[in-house]
Design a protein around this motif. Structure first.
Motif, short mmCIF file in Angstrom:
data_model
loop_
_atom_site.label_atom_id
_atom_site.label_comp_id
_atom_site.label_asym_id
_atom_site.label_seq_id
_atom_site.Cartn_x
_atom_site.Cartn_y
_atom_site.Cartn_z
N VAL A 1 0.87 -1.16 0.00
CA VAL A 1 0.00 0.00 0.00
C VAL A 1 0.91 1.21 0.00
O VAL A 1 1.78 1.32 0.86
CB VAL A 1 -0.90 0.05 1.25
N ILE B 1 -3.67 6.71 -3.70
CA ILE B 1 -3.01 5.63 -2.97
C ILE B 1 -3.15 4.35 -3.80
O ILE B 1 -4.21 4.08 -4.36
CB ILE B 1 -3.66 5.43 -1.58
N TYR C 1 -3.42 0.52 -3.42
CA TYR C 1 -3.74 -0.47 -2.40
C TYR C 1 -3.73 -1.80 -3.12
O TYR C 1 -4.69 -2.14 -3.82
CB TYR C 1 -5.11 -0.13 -1.82
N ALA D 1 -1.90 5.66 3.94
CA ALA D 1 -1.58 4.37 3.30
C ALA D 1 -1.14 3.37 4.37
O ALA D 1 -1.58 2.21 4.38
CB ALA D 1 -0.50 4.56 2.23
#
Ligand code: ADP
Ligand code: MG
Length: 572
Positions: free
Chosen positions: A473, A481, A483, A506
């Motif tokens: 992440v 972000i 992920y 994150a």
């Protein structure tokens, strides 16, 4: 990491002499802890090659060794201000240093650059007895060969000199340091006064609200018109330092900011959005303070929504699709704005900030003519205008709303402020007269009270990685972000101010992915993690490679906002 060196400064010199001229991976031998005169240098993680992200270093120094007077970090407010001051000093001192010594990032010494706000950051942390400073170093190479002599100069001369210049009280600008802390203490006092007086936003006379440009958060230079509060809404507050400030006090309830196009409405609202943070002296917004839980609400069509009760605003969708656990992969303007409100309430917002410019019109209003043309039973949307009063009366949630066009809102406002050439006027009384003279003719559409405030228990954030999975992440930029393979879009999360916050978020997503188990609510999970950060510092977010020096403290609201935008979020 198990075989890390524990040694003195001289041991470090010996290693560097030994590996001089060898291949770059030989630098790995440096990882470890070294005693210098007044501090310890920890080489946490060495980069794999000169072009990789630079190596992670940390300096630890006893607070008594720094000579910084204890009263300057005696409580959380002062501590955060002093940490921020030290970081600004350290960052400033690095400017103008010789910064290149070979290929790639060779010779670079870098510490996080702070923005205009004062928030906790992992780069400088004052603990119980120690000052911790985290920064990165580009270990010097020619091609991929270790430049041991240059590394010796950097680590054994430059870093200690920088430490002396930046972290010792005797070399700091002491008056500035005291002013920096005094400002934070005054801001905290003003926030306490606001809470007692039911003031959700304060904008001081003389404040400079417009910014240099869309790209820069620095104050607009020439041409900026300083803020001047209308007398009827002006309050004066005496602060601990002895100074007093006067300015506009916006009370709990429903406040409209109206006025012609281009007269500074959105600029005022944007300043209020940022007023959840304290700003540094000279920013122009030092005395623009907002309820710290205030959340900017906007339309965000296309966003994911996962199990949110949007029924107060949207009901009876075609084909009976239910809206008390509304899920979609691509929300409309109105449904996204409804979801944003319910999620903000869930994480504890007590003030909503809304700009007509960035709202869905059909979410905000349905006027008398539209009501006549389209019967209520064919319109799933209960517009915000019919819920905004209930939000305050039933849930205690205030709203500050910028409206240029939707005059029906005058019916529901407690206070009306008109911006005229960047100067606010109190037009509340006039607005009342207008309401009497020109009834809007619309019928209220809200049926029944609001449901209970939303609480969702989280089963999972996304599929948990199996051991050995390459699952990461990470913050790609301030508003994105990654992920795992998923892109979490945060463009509409406008109260993020530093990419360090996004990086911390994150890290929070990584930890919350482990913790979600269907028993705790989203708000509990997020709050618990932030409490841990408060107690243990950023080490609470440390991953397998320790704690990076480029994190900044997010609010619970923005952490939750990221969770809420995950594809795989599963609600119980
Ligand atoms: P509105 O939302 O009322 O249409 P904006 O807030 O977008 O207006 O402001 C319009 C322009 O005026 C922007 O370019 C902004 O930078 C500038 N502006 C806003 N407030 C001030 C001020 N106090 N002094 C000088 N310029 C300002
Ligand atoms: Mg505007």
């Amino acid at each position: 990491m198990a075989t890390q060196t524990q040694g003195a400064k001289e041991d470090l010199r010996h290693i560097l002499q030994r590996i001089d001229g060898r291949g770059y991976p030989a630098y790995r031998d440096l990882e470890g802890t070294y005693r210098f005169g007044t501090f310890q240098l920890v080489i946490e993680h060495v980069q794999s090659d000169p072009f990789a992200p630079p190596s992670r270093f940390r300096v630890e120094m006893g607070l008594d060794r720094t000579g910084i007077p204890g009263e300057l970090y005696a409580d959380p407010v002062r501590r955060t201000a002093m940490e921020d001051f030290i970081l600004r000093t350290a960052h400033q001192r690095l400017k103008g240093w010789r910064q290149r010594r070979g290929s790639g990032k060779s010779g670079l010494i870098e510490i996080t650059e702070p923005s205009q706000v004062v928030i906790p950051r992992s780069a400088v942390e004052i603990g119980h007895s120690r000052l911790t400073v985290r920064f990165v170093v580009g270990l010097p190479a020619r091609g991929r060969t270790v430049l041991g002599r240059q590394a010796e100069e950097m680590i054994l001369e430059d870093i200690p000199a920088w430490v002396e210049e930046s972290f010792l009280w005797k070399s700091m600008d002491q008056n500035n340091a005291r002013d920096h802390v005094a400002l934070a203490v005054d801001q905290a006092a003003l926030r306490r006064w606001m809470a007692e007086e039911k003031v959700i936003a304060f904008v001081a006379d003389g404040a400079i609200l417009p910014r240099e440009s869309g790209q820069s958060d620095k104050p607009m230079g020439r041409g900026a018109v300083p803020f001047r509060s209308p007398e009827s809404l002006r309050r004066e507050v005496r602060l601990p330092s002895g100074r007093s400030v006067t300015g506009l006090a916006i009370l709990q309830g429903i406040t409209l900011i109206c006025g012609g196009g281009y007269h500074g409405k959105s600029t005022l609202l944007r300043a209020l959005e940022q007023g959840v943070y304290n700003h540094i002296a000279g920013d122009g917004r030092e005395w623009v303070l907002t309820d710290p839980t205030a959340v900017k609400i906007r339309a965000e069509d296309g966003r994911w929504v996962r199990g949110v009760d949007i029924s107060p605003f949207i009901n009876d969708l075609p084909y009976g699709k239910s809206t008390d656990q509304f899920t979609t992969e691509s929300a409309s303007g109105a449904t996204s704005q409804a979801a944003n409100i319910m999620e903000a309430v869930e994480i504890g917002a007590t003030t909503l900030l809304i700009d007509e410019d960035t709202s869905a019109t059909n979410f905000m209003i349905r006027d008398a003519r539209m009501q006549a043309l389209v019967a209520k039973e064919h319109e799933p949307i209960t517009p915000f205008i019919d819920r905004v009063r209930q939000l305050f009366d039933e849930w205690g949630i205030s709203t500050v709303l910028v409206v240029g066009g939707a005059g029906d809102y005058l019916d529901v406002a407690d206070a009306v402020i008109a911006m005229e050439s960047y100067i606010p006027k109190d037009v509340t009384a006039e607005a009342r007269r207008v309401v009497e003279q020109f009834p809007s003719g619309r019928k209220a559409e809200a049926v029944g009270p609001l449901p209970a405030k939303p609480v969702r228990k989280v089963r999972e954030l996304g599929r948990r990685p199996k051991p050995g999975d390459k699952w990461k992440v990470e913050a790609k930029d301030e508003h994105l972000i990654l992920y795992g393979r998923e892109r979490v879009l945060l463009q509409a999360v406008e109260q993020l101010v530093e990419i360090g916050q996004t990086r911390a978020i994150a890290a929070c997503l990584r930890i919350l992915t482990e913790r979600a188990d269907g028993r705790s609510s989203l708000a509990e999970l997020v709050r618990q993690l932030l409490v841990e950060m408060d107690q243990k510092g950023f080490a609470a977010l440390a991953g397998s490679r320790g704690c990076p020096g480029n994190l900044a403290m997010p609010r619970p609201h923005e952490v939750a906002a990221a969770v809420n935008r995950l594809e795989g979020l599963k609600i119980v």
